[in-house]
Design an enzyme around this catalytic site. Structure first.
Site, mmCIF file in Angstrom:
data_model
loop_
_atom_site.group_PDB
_atom_site.id
_atom_site.type_symbol
_atom_site.label_atom_id
_atom_site.label_comp_id
_atom_site.label_asym_id
_atom_site.label_seq_id
_atom_site.Cartn_x
_atom_site.Cartn_y
_atom_site.Cartn_z
ATOM 1 N N SER A 49 22.731 37.242 51.586
ATOM 2 C CA SER A 49 22.097 37.891 52.742
ATOM 3 C C SER A 49 21.969 39.408 52.584
ATOM 4 O O SER A 49 20.966 39.986 52.995
ATOM 5 C CB SER A 49 22.838 37.536 54.033
ATOM 6 N N CYS A 79 21.875 28.772 55.456
ATOM 7 C CA CYS A 79 22.950 29.512 54.786
ATOM 8 C C CYS A 79 22.758 31.025 54.930
ATOM 9 O O CYS A 79 22.933 31.546 56.021
ATOM 10 C CB CYS A 79 23.058 29.055 53.337
ATOM 11 N N ARG A 106 30.791 35.060 57.595
ATOM 12 C CA ARG A 106 30.330 34.845 56.213
ATOM 13 C C ARG A 106 31.450 34.282 55.344
ATOM 14 O O ARG A 106 32.616 34.514 55.622
ATOM 15 C CB ARG A 106 29.860 36.162 55.606
ATOM 16 N N ILE A 134 27.518 26.132 49.866
ATOM 17 C CA ILE A 134 27.728 27.054 48.734
ATOM 18 C C ILE A 134 28.097 28.427 49.302
ATOM 19 O O ILE A 134 27.265 29.084 49.936
ATOM 20 C CB ILE A 134 26.452 27.177 47.865
ATOM 21 N N ARG A 135 29.340 28.835 49.115
ATOM 22 C CA ARG A 135 29.843 30.091 49.709
ATOM 23 C C ARG A 135 29.293 30.236 51.138
ATOM 24 O O ARG A 135 28.734 31.276 51.515
ATOM 25 C CB ARG A 135 29.451 31.304 48.847
ATOM 26 N N HIS A 170 22.809 23.592 52.634
ATOM 27 C CA HIS A 170 21.531 23.665 51.910
ATOM 28 C C HIS A 170 20.813 22.313 51.928
ATOM 29 O O HIS A 170 20.935 21.549 50.962
ATOM 30 C CB HIS A 170 21.790 24.051 50.448
ATOM 31 N N GLU A 172 17.844 21.614 51.342
ATOM 32 C CA GLU A 172 16.799 21.509 50.307
ATOM 33 C C GLU A 172 17.370 21.058 48.963
ATOM 34 O O GLU A 172 16.618 20.742 48.052
ATOM 35 C CB GLU A 172 16.066 22.856 50.164
HETATM 36 N N1 GLN Z 1 27.577 33.912 51.003
HETATM 37 C C1 GLN Z 1 26.187 34.191 51.104
HETATM 38 C C2 GLN Z 1 25.927 35.384 52.031
HETATM 39 O O1 GLN Z 1 26.804 35.885 52.637
HETATM 40 C C3 GLN Z 1 25.441 32.989 51.585
HETATM 41 C C4 GLN Z 1 25.504 31.892 50.563
HETATM 42 C C5 GLN Z 1 24.308 31.000 50.502
HETATM 43 O O2 GLN Z 1 23.241 31.276 51.050
HETATM 44 N N2 GLN Z 1 24.461 29.929 49.773
HETATM 45 O O3 GLN Z 1 24.816 35.814 52.134
#
Ligand code: GLN
Length: 199
Positions: A49, A79, A106, A134-135, A170, A172
């Site tokens: 982001s 995300c 986040r 993912i994170r 996600h 997609e």
């Molecule tokens: N951790 C990312 C962020 O803070 C987001 C991760 C993602 O989009 N897969 O922007």
């Protein structure tokens, strides 16, 4: 045919385009404010982001993106896209588009579980959706008017506020098209009825 844009500055762009096409709409890669014209809906993809925000500023897209949503066009943030939409980012004084009445945290799943997959039950969409995280962020608070669509282990991971849709995972990245089909239906209905986002 419905035209759905995907903000294509950084992140999981191509996979969204494939998914949009599978759901019967045209996918348009959005790289400048001009590309927003003619679109019926917009996807803000996952990625990073802070990097995406830097690029949005570089290409002078912050105001046009906000205006797009204010003109009653559906927007779907996944995300990092959810982080871009959120009114408040936990632990930060600033937000990005800041148009969805949620507080987002986040990287809420820590280092040990950077990425994982979980089976999700999503209101109005169905059971056992393969959620790829993912994170990922999560939504820690929602205001009135925001409907929680999915929680995973007590954390909100998908929500809708009128024509804004957001999820922490996600959709997609899986062959299951139900979440994208839901968004495409939102776009179709908004295009047909001229649904309004309350100002
Ligand atoms: N951790 C990312 C962020 O803070 C987001 C991760 C993602 O989009 N897969 O922007």
């Amino acid at each position: 045919m419905l035209k759905i844009g995907i903000l294509a500055l950084q992140g999981a762009v191509r996979e969204h385009a494939v998914s949009v096409k599978r759901c019967g709409a045209e996918a348009v890669l959005v790289k400048s404010a001009e590309d927003l014209g003619q679109l019926d809906g917009l996807i803000l993809p996952g990625g990073e982001s802070t990097t995406m925000r830097r690029l949005i500023d570089t290409y002078n897209m912050l105001k046009p993106l906000k205006q797009f949503a204010m003109h009653d066009k559906p927007v779907f943030g996944t995300c990092a896209g959810l982080i871009l939409l959120a009114r408040t980012i936990s632990g930060s004084d600033t937000s990005h588009l800041g148009i969805m009445d949620v507080v987002v945290e986040r990287n809420s799943y820590g280092r040990q579980v950077n990425s994982f997959e979980a089976s999700l039950n999503i209101k109005d969409i169905g059971r056992s959706f393969p959620g790829v995280f993912i994170r990922a962020p999560h939504i820690s608070e929602v205001s009135e008017g925001v409907e929680v669509l999915c929680e995973h282990e007590g954390r909100i991971v998908m929500a809708r506020q009128n024509l804004l849709l957001a999820c922490a995972f996600h959709p997609e990245l899986t062959p299951d098209q139900r979440v994208m089909a839901y968004f495409v239906k939102m776009v179709r209905e908004a295009a047909a009825t001229g649904a309004k986002i309350p100002k």
